[in-house]
Scaffold this active site. Structure first.
Site, PDB file in Angstrom:
ATOM      1  N   LYS A   1       0.780  -1.290   0.048  1.00 32.40           N
ATOM      2  CA  LYS A   1       0.069  -0.136  -0.135  1.00 32.40           C
ATOM      3  C   LYS A   1       0.876   1.267  -0.076  1.00 32.40           C
ATOM      4  O   LYS A   1       1.995   1.400   0.828  1.00 32.40           O
ATOM      5  CB  LYS A   1      -0.820   0.026   1.254  1.00 32.40           C
ATOM      6  CG  LYS A   1      -1.991   1.016   1.266  1.00 32.40           C
ATOM      7  CD  LYS A   1      -2.953   0.892   2.229  1.00 32.40           C
ATOM      8  CE  LYS A   1      -2.575   1.546   3.538  1.00 32.40           C
ATOM      9  NZ  LYS A   1      -2.330   2.870   3.710  1.00 32.40           N
TER      10      LYS A   1
ATOM     11  N   ASP B   1      -3.597   4.173  -1.813  1.00 29.18           N
ATOM     12  CA  ASP B   1      -4.635   4.782  -0.835  1.00 29.18           C
ATOM     13  C   ASP B   1      -4.197   6.131  -0.603  1.00 29.18           C
ATOM     14  O   ASP B   1      -3.613   6.656   0.265  1.00 29.18           O
ATOM     15  CB  ASP B   1      -4.247   4.027   0.452  1.00 29.18           C
ATOM     16  CG  ASP B   1      -4.678   4.385   1.840  1.00 29.18           C
ATOM     17  OD1 ASP B   1      -6.006   4.745   1.578  1.00 29.18           O
ATOM     18  OD2 ASP B   1      -4.266   4.063   2.778  1.00 29.18           O
TER      19      ASP B   1
ATOM     20  N   LYS C   1      -7.273   8.097  -0.406  1.00 26.56           N
ATOM     21  CA  LYS C   1      -8.670   8.540   0.078  1.00 26.56           C
ATOM     22  C   LYS C   1      -9.151   9.660  -0.786  1.00 26.56           C
ATOM     23  O   LYS C   1      -9.398  10.673   0.020  1.00 26.56           O
ATOM     24  CB  LYS C   1      -8.460   8.547   1.446  1.00 26.56           C
ATOM     25  CG  LYS C   1      -7.941   7.209   2.227  1.00 26.56           C
ATOM     26  CD  LYS C   1      -7.901   7.683   3.763  1.00 26.56           C
ATOM     27  CE  LYS C   1      -7.447   6.301   4.412  1.00 26.56           C
ATOM     28  NZ  LYS C   1      -6.182   6.007   4.335  1.00 26.56           N
TER      29      LYS C   1
ATOM     30  N   ASP D   1     -13.292  15.026  -2.950  1.00 22.70           N
ATOM     31  CA  ASP D   1     -13.497  16.313  -3.716  1.00 22.70           C
ATOM     32  C   ASP D   1     -14.683  16.236  -4.528  1.00 22.70           C
ATOM     33  O   ASP D   1     -15.288  15.379  -4.310  1.00 22.70           O
ATOM     34  CB  ASP D   1     -12.201  16.368  -4.491  1.00 22.70           C
ATOM     35  CG  ASP D   1     -11.755  17.838  -4.794  1.00 22.70           C
ATOM     36  OD1 ASP D   1     -12.568  18.567  -4.987  1.00 22.70           O
ATOM     37  OD2 ASP D   1     -10.438  17.880  -4.627  1.00 22.70           O
TER      38      ASP D   1
ATOM     39  N   THR E   1     -10.291   4.067  10.792  1.00 23.44           N
ATOM     40  CA  THR E   1     -10.105   3.215  12.214  1.00 23.44           C
ATOM     41  C   THR E   1      -9.565   3.833  13.342  1.00 23.44           C
ATOM     42  O   THR E   1      -9.503   3.456  14.286  1.00 23.44           O
ATOM     43  CB  THR E   1      -9.188   2.015  11.629  1.00 23.44           C
ATOM     44  OG1 THR E   1      -8.117   2.325  11.056  1.00 23.44           O
ATOM     45  CG2 THR E   1      -9.981   0.797  10.876  1.00 23.44           C
TER      46      THR E   1
ATOM     47  N   ARG F   1       2.589  -0.458  10.684  1.00 18.59           N
ATOM     48  CA  ARG F   1       3.644  -0.327  11.710  1.00 18.59           C
ATOM     49  C   ARG F   1       4.027  -1.830  12.461  1.00 18.59           C
ATOM     50  O   ARG F   1       5.276  -1.902  12.648  1.00 18.59           O
ATOM     51  CB  ARG F   1       3.136   0.612  12.778  1.00 18.59           C
ATOM     52  CG  ARG F   1       3.357   1.878  12.341  1.00 18.59           C
ATOM     53  CD  ARG F   1       2.442   3.036  13.043  1.00 18.59           C
ATOM     54  NE  ARG F   1       1.122   2.741  13.104  1.00 18.59           N
ATOM     55  CZ  ARG F   1       0.171   3.685  13.552  1.00 18.59           C
ATOM     56  NH1 ARG F   1       0.616   4.616  14.150  1.00 18.59           N
ATOM     57  NH2 ARG F   1      -0.904   3.315  13.278  1.00 18.59           N
TER      58      ARG F   1
HETATM   59  O1  C5P Z   1       0.402   1.024  10.980  1.00 23.57           O
HETATM   60  P1  C5P Z   1      -0.856   0.598  10.734  1.00 23.57           P
HETATM   61  O2  C5P Z   1      -1.107  -0.841  10.728  1.00 23.57           O
HETATM   62  O3  C5P Z   1      -1.882   1.311  11.809  1.00 23.57           O
HETATM   63  O4  C5P Z   1      -1.288   1.168   9.408  1.00 23.57           O
HETATM   64  C1  C5P Z   1      -2.751   1.260   8.950  1.00 23.57           C
HETATM   65  C2  C5P Z   1      -2.644   1.909   7.650  1.00 23.57           C
HETATM   66  O5  C5P Z   1      -4.034   1.846   7.025  1.00 23.57           O
HETATM   67  C3  C5P Z   1      -2.228   3.205   7.357  1.00 23.57           C
HETATM   68  O6  C5P Z   1      -1.543   3.547   6.248  1.00 23.57           O
HETATM   69  C4  C5P Z   1      -3.575   3.896   7.345  1.00 23.57           C
HETATM   70  O7  C5P Z   1      -3.418   5.181   6.570  1.00 23.57           O
HETATM   71  C5  C5P Z   1      -4.562   3.154   6.916  1.00 23.57           C
HETATM   72  N1  C5P Z   1      -5.980   3.081   7.014  1.00 23.57           N
HETATM   73  C6  C5P Z   1      -6.547   3.330   8.200  1.00 23.57           C
HETATM   74  N2  C5P Z   1      -7.780   3.469   8.358  1.00 23.57           N
HETATM   75  C7  C5P Z   1      -8.480   3.424   7.327  1.00 23.57           C
HETATM   76  C8  C5P Z   1      -8.013   3.385   6.063  1.00 23.57           C
HETATM   77  C9  C5P Z   1      -6.629   3.340   5.892  1.00 23.57           C
HETATM   78  O8  C5P Z   1      -5.895   3.082   9.433  1.00 23.57           O
HETATM   79  N3  C5P Z   1      -9.853   3.613   7.467  1.00 23.57           N
END
Ligand code: C5P
Length: 233
Positions: free
Chosen positions: A35, A62, A64, A67, A119, A210
């Site tokens: 991603k 990604d 998002k 607009d 999330t 992460r």
């Molecule tokens: O580091 P972590 O596992 O929390 O990463 C989650 C990834 O998913 C990040 O790149 C974040 O931008 C993305 N994301 C999210 N919630 C969403 C859509 C994408 O956390 N609804």
């Protein structure tokens, strides 16, 4: 039936294309998709995306988009021309915006996702931006709207997968970030779940950032996530 590897999307949330390339090298064969989000795309631009696609990796762009419909349709179209496998918009941009994005999709190759509720949100932070009620209601509303606009899938927290399945059926692709392997830190994810729990709830693909990319050994961390996905944790 997809394999655990095909269901694993690793978020390349790093500051430079060089670091992204190093991570992709280290994770060779362990992730079905990578991603590229706002941070890396802003630093590395479309050339980095083209380079990943050229080396045979699947990419989820990604960004998002949120607009006016015309602008989002044009952005989605540009993303598809990069050869990415997944691209996303915010369902909060509305039905007309999502329909315009759907209209800009090619017949095959790239699939369009709509983000329901980030999330990192909980009821209090959603209330602050004027989205009342509980998080589950907002997710259900936005997933139904996205489904009606005929997107291919949605991005949602693992905790809302079951209600999305119930509201929208089995054919909608559900991609869940907010994945935390057993024993890892929550950081800023408010609505997280383990890999096994997310799959059990009905998620098709998991986004993990992460817990893998900040691990001392990202390949070992990815293998541990795959084992958890296979139920072997
Ligand atoms: O580091 P972590 O596992 O929390 O990463 C989650 C990834 O998913 C990040 O790149 C974040 O931008 C993305 N994301 C999210 N919630 C969403 C859509 C994408 O956390 N609804």
């Amino acid at each position: 039936m997809l394999s655990a590897r095909e269901r694993l999307i690793v978020a390349l949330d790093v500051p430079t294309p060089a670091e992204a390339t190093t991570l992709v090298d280290r994770l060779a064969g362990l992730a079905g998709m990578f991603k590229v989000g706002s941070q890396l795309f802003t630093a590395g631009g479309p050339d980095l995306v083209r380079a990943l696609v050229a080396r045979g990796e699947k990419v989820f762009l990604d960004l998002k988009y949120h607009d006016i419909p015309n602008t989002v349709a044009a952005a989605v179209s540009a993303a598809c021309r990069l050869g990415v496998s997944l691209v996303d918009v915010h369902a909060l941009g509305g039905k007309a915006m999502m329909e315009a994005a759907v209209g800009a999709m090619p017949a095959m190759g790239t699939r369009l996702l709509a983000v329901t509720v980030l999330t990192s949100h909980d009821a209090a932070s959603l209330g602050e931006v004027g989205v009342g009620g509980d998080v589950a209601d907002a997710v259900r509303r936005l997933a139904l709207l996205a489904h009606a606009a005929e997107v291919d899938g949605v991005v949602a927290s693992p905790q809302e997968v079951a209600l999305i399945r119930e509201a929208c059926g089995a054919d909608l692709l559900v991609v869940t970030p907010g994945i935390r392997p057993a024993q890892s830190r929550l950081a800023d994810q408010a609505r997280a779940a383990t890999p096994a729990a997310a799959l059990k709830a009905g998620a098709d693909m998991l986004v993990v950032g992460r817990p893998v990319i900040e691990a001392p050994d990202p390949a070992a961390a990815a293998r541990a996530v795959l084992r958890e996905m296979d139920g072997g944790a």
